[in-house]
Scaffold this motif. Structure first.
Motif, PDB file in Angstrom:
ATOM      1  N   ALA A 130      19.170 114.601 -18.435  1.00  0.00           N
ATOM      2  CA  ALA A 130      20.824 114.900 -18.230  1.00  0.00           C
ATOM      3  C   ALA A 130      19.651 114.404 -16.773  1.00  0.00           C
ATOM      4  O   ALA A 130      20.708 113.631 -15.809  1.00  0.00           O
ATOM      5  CB  ALA A 130      21.262 116.343 -17.935  1.00  0.00           C
ATOM      6  N   LEU A 131      18.541 115.159 -16.575  1.00  0.00           N
ATOM      7  CA  LEU A 131      18.284 115.325 -14.742  1.00  0.00           C
ATOM      8  C   LEU A 131      16.850 113.476 -14.444  1.00  0.00           C
ATOM      9  O   LEU A 131      16.965 113.431 -13.537  1.00  0.00           O
ATOM     10  CB  LEU A 131      17.246 116.065 -14.897  1.00  0.00           C
ATOM     11  CG  LEU A 131      18.269 117.875 -14.359  1.00  0.00           C
ATOM     12  CD1 LEU A 131      17.242 118.894 -14.945  1.00  0.00           C
ATOM     13  CD2 LEU A 131      19.221 117.626 -13.669  1.00  0.00           C
ATOM     14  N   ASN A 136      18.623 111.103 -12.846  1.00  0.00           N
ATOM     15  CA  ASN A 136      17.706 110.301 -11.642  1.00  0.00           C
ATOM     16  C   ASN A 136      17.538 111.203 -10.165  1.00  0.00           C
ATOM     17  O   ASN A 136      17.080 111.065  -9.256  1.00  0.00           O
ATOM     18  CB  ASN A 136      17.729 109.194 -10.777  1.00  0.00           C
ATOM     19  CG  ASN A 136      16.347 107.993 -10.344  1.00  0.00           C
ATOM     20  OD1 ASN A 136      15.303 108.485 -10.624  1.00  0.00           O
ATOM     21  ND2 ASN A 136      16.499 107.221  -8.726  1.00  0.00           N
ATOM     22  N   LEU A 137      17.060 112.602 -10.944  1.00  0.00           N
ATOM     23  CA  LEU A 137      16.628 113.607  -9.721  1.00  0.00           C
ATOM     24  C   LEU A 137      15.386 113.535  -8.813  1.00  0.00           C
ATOM     25  O   LEU A 137      14.427 113.765  -9.347  1.00  0.00           O
ATOM     26  CB  LEU A 137      16.585 115.382 -10.426  1.00  0.00           C
ATOM     27  CG  LEU A 137      16.902 116.213  -9.457  1.00  0.00           C
ATOM     28  CD1 LEU A 137      17.650 116.327  -8.430  1.00  0.00           C
ATOM     29  CD2 LEU A 137      15.886 117.177 -10.744  1.00  0.00           C
ATOM     30  N   GLN A 138      15.162 114.045  -7.662  1.00  0.00           N
ATOM     31  CA  GLN A 138      14.264 113.383  -6.666  1.00  0.00           C
ATOM     32  C   GLN A 138      13.853 114.749  -6.265  1.00  0.00           C
ATOM     33  O   GLN A 138      15.044 116.033  -5.717  1.00  0.00           O
ATOM     34  CB  GLN A 138      14.326 112.290  -5.955  1.00  0.00           C
ATOM     35  CG  GLN A 138      15.043 110.986  -5.996  1.00  0.00           C
ATOM     36  CD  GLN A 138      14.126 110.307  -6.937  1.00  0.00           C
ATOM     37  OE1 GLN A 138      13.014 110.235  -6.627  1.00  0.00           O
ATOM     38  NE2 GLN A 138      14.267 109.627  -8.280  1.00  0.00           N
ATOM     39  N   VAL A 209      26.109 119.432  -2.549  1.00  0.00           N
ATOM     40  CA  VAL A 209      24.611 119.537  -3.616  1.00  0.00           C
ATOM     41  C   VAL A 209      24.827 117.923  -3.881  1.00  0.00           C
ATOM     42  O   VAL A 209      25.521 117.368  -3.556  1.00  0.00           O
ATOM     43  CB  VAL A 209      24.965 120.507  -4.542  1.00  0.00           C
ATOM     44  CG1 VAL A 209      24.948 121.586  -4.176  1.00  0.00           C
ATOM     45  CG2 VAL A 209      26.711 119.936  -5.671  1.00  0.00           C
ATOM     46  N   ASP A 210      23.262 117.350  -3.768  1.00  0.00           N
ATOM     47  CA  ASP A 210      22.812 115.764  -4.273  1.00  0.00           C
ATOM     48  C   ASP A 210      23.803 115.477  -6.222  1.00  0.00           C
ATOM     49  O   ASP A 210      24.375 114.501  -6.385  1.00  0.00           O
ATOM     50  CB  ASP A 210      21.314 115.628  -4.540  1.00  0.00           C
ATOM     51  CG  ASP A 210      21.439 116.296  -2.904  1.00  0.00           C
ATOM     52  OD1 ASP A 210      21.423 114.851  -1.863  1.00  0.00           O
ATOM     53  OD2 ASP A 210      20.656 117.127  -2.849  1.00  0.00           O
ATOM     54  N   VAL A 211      23.042 117.088  -6.968  1.00  0.00           N
ATOM     55  CA  VAL A 211      23.083 117.177  -8.119  1.00  0.00           C
ATOM     56  C   VAL A 211      23.889 118.373  -9.042  1.00  0.00           C
ATOM     57  O   VAL A 211      23.734 119.152  -8.322  1.00  0.00           O
ATOM     58  CB  VAL A 211      22.094 117.015  -9.389  1.00  0.00           C
ATOM     59  CG1 VAL A 211      22.245 116.072 -10.503  1.00  0.00           C
ATOM     60  CG2 VAL A 211      21.540 114.906  -8.939  1.00  0.00           C
ATOM     61  N   VAL A 212      25.410 118.071  -9.622  1.00  0.00           N
ATOM     62  CA  VAL A 212      25.842 119.498 -10.712  1.00  0.00           C
ATOM     63  C   VAL A 212      25.087 118.794 -11.685  1.00  0.00           C
ATOM     64  O   VAL A 212      25.642 118.082 -12.787  1.00  0.00           O
ATOM     65  CB  VAL A 212      27.052 118.577 -10.359  1.00  0.00           C
ATOM     66  CG1 VAL A 212      27.566 120.715 -10.744  1.00  0.00           C
ATOM     67  CG2 VAL A 212      27.440 119.303  -8.570  1.00  0.00           C
TER      68      VAL A 212
END
Length: 325
Positions: A130-131, A136-138, A209-212
């Protein structure tokens, strides 16, 4: 061999411990002596006939296991009897033996016990996929994890920290939030108190928030979407609340946001090499102490129904495991 069977669709209390024939392995399969099986939300759906695929009755639930290789079928070259291994089974894990495609089997790393391994694959595999591939969590981004005290939620907290994100953990009680704090969360939100969107805005100085990471669904989905930053990514992981959300599509437009589905089981089959690389990283982080899986409750095989019910009622802190041997 003994197995905990679903003879007819119904509640977890209707599962029955029975003696059945041991499975026969086909070419390309591995036969595992199961020592422990992880319990996951899909187990509660599959026994009630509500999952996206259904095995023929009767069957044993249990989508992930850890144990020792008993035998290998023709064409299997990378495993041999005696190897310690973990596997994604889909179902069949609540049994003393299970046959599974070799592509779904992963060697257990040194230093990991069977109970930990049984609860590692699905939670950490899902959160990593997922991440990494989906969001593409940074480093430096803000990650919100809903249901942060569950097995998958805690995995997302730890992986988010390992990837360099600021992690906000959200859960429904102070007890659950304390578990997320120990896992490394930077900020905590009790969403049983107040409005999640307003709290998130305050936590991020209005930026969002950037990612949930959302394995919960329900009304929290829309609240989280309304609190997203520009170019945010909302990960649809599951619906532990029992409610599949219906959201106004204009919210994604206004935020320039993406609503992204996460189906790790299909990813592991379709992109086996990428999944293998993910687990190499996960095992490295585990060896470094960055991932510390929490197995909160262990049930004997005969009480596997109670294990599923405990998870379905959202009473678990971390992973629930069924000890088979």
């Amino acid at each position: 061999m003994k197995a905990l069977l679903c003879n007819a669709y119904g509640p977890a209390s209707s599962l029955v411990l029975a003696d059945i024939m041991a499975p026969e392995i086909k070419p390309g399969e591995v036969l595992l002596n199961v020592h422990a099986a992880g319990v996951n939300f899909p187990d509660s759906l599959i026994i009630e006939g509500k999952y996206q695929f259904q095995p023929p009755l009767p069957f044993a639930p249990g989508g992930e296991v850890a144990g020792i290789v008993a035998a290998v079928g023709e064409q299997v070259r990378n495993f041999k009897p005696g190897d310690r291994a973990m596997a994604l089974t889909g179902w069949g894990g609540f049994a003393e033996q299970v046959a599974v495609s070799a592509q779904q089997v992963i060697p257990m790393p040194a230093g990991m016990d069977f109970n930990t391994a049984a609860g590692f694959g699905m939670a950490y595999g899902t959160a990593m996929h997922a991440l990494k591939q989906r969001a593409n969590l940074q480093p430096g981004e803000t990650l919100l994890v809903l249901g942060a005290a569950g097995g998958t939620g805690l995995a997302a907290v730890e992986i988010g920290k390992a990837m360099g994100a600021r992690v906000i953990a959200a859960a429904s009680s102070e007890e659950k939030l304390e578990v997320a704090k120990v896992a490394g969360a930077d900020a905590l939100i009790n969403y049983s108190k107040g409005n999640l969107r307003d709290t998130l805005k305050a936590q991020t100085n209005g930026q969002g928030v950037d990612v949930v990471f959302d394995p919960v669904g329900g009304e929290l989905f829309e609240q989280a979407l309304r609190a997203m930053a520009w170019n945010g990514r909302l990960l649809v992981v599951g619906f532990a609340s029992g409610q599949i959300p219906q959201v106004p599509a204009n919210l994604a437009l206004l935020k320039g946001a993406a609503i992204i589905g996460v189906f790790w089981g299909s990813f592991a089959q379709r992109q086996a090499q990428d999944n293998a690389v993910n687990f190499q990283q996960l095992f490295a982080w585990h060896a470094q102490g960055k991932l510390q899986p929490r197995v909160s409750q262990i049930f004997p095989l005969a009480q596997g129904g109670l294990a599923i019910d405990t998870l379905a009622r959202r009473k678990a802190l971390g992973k629930v495991v069924v000890k088979v041997r």
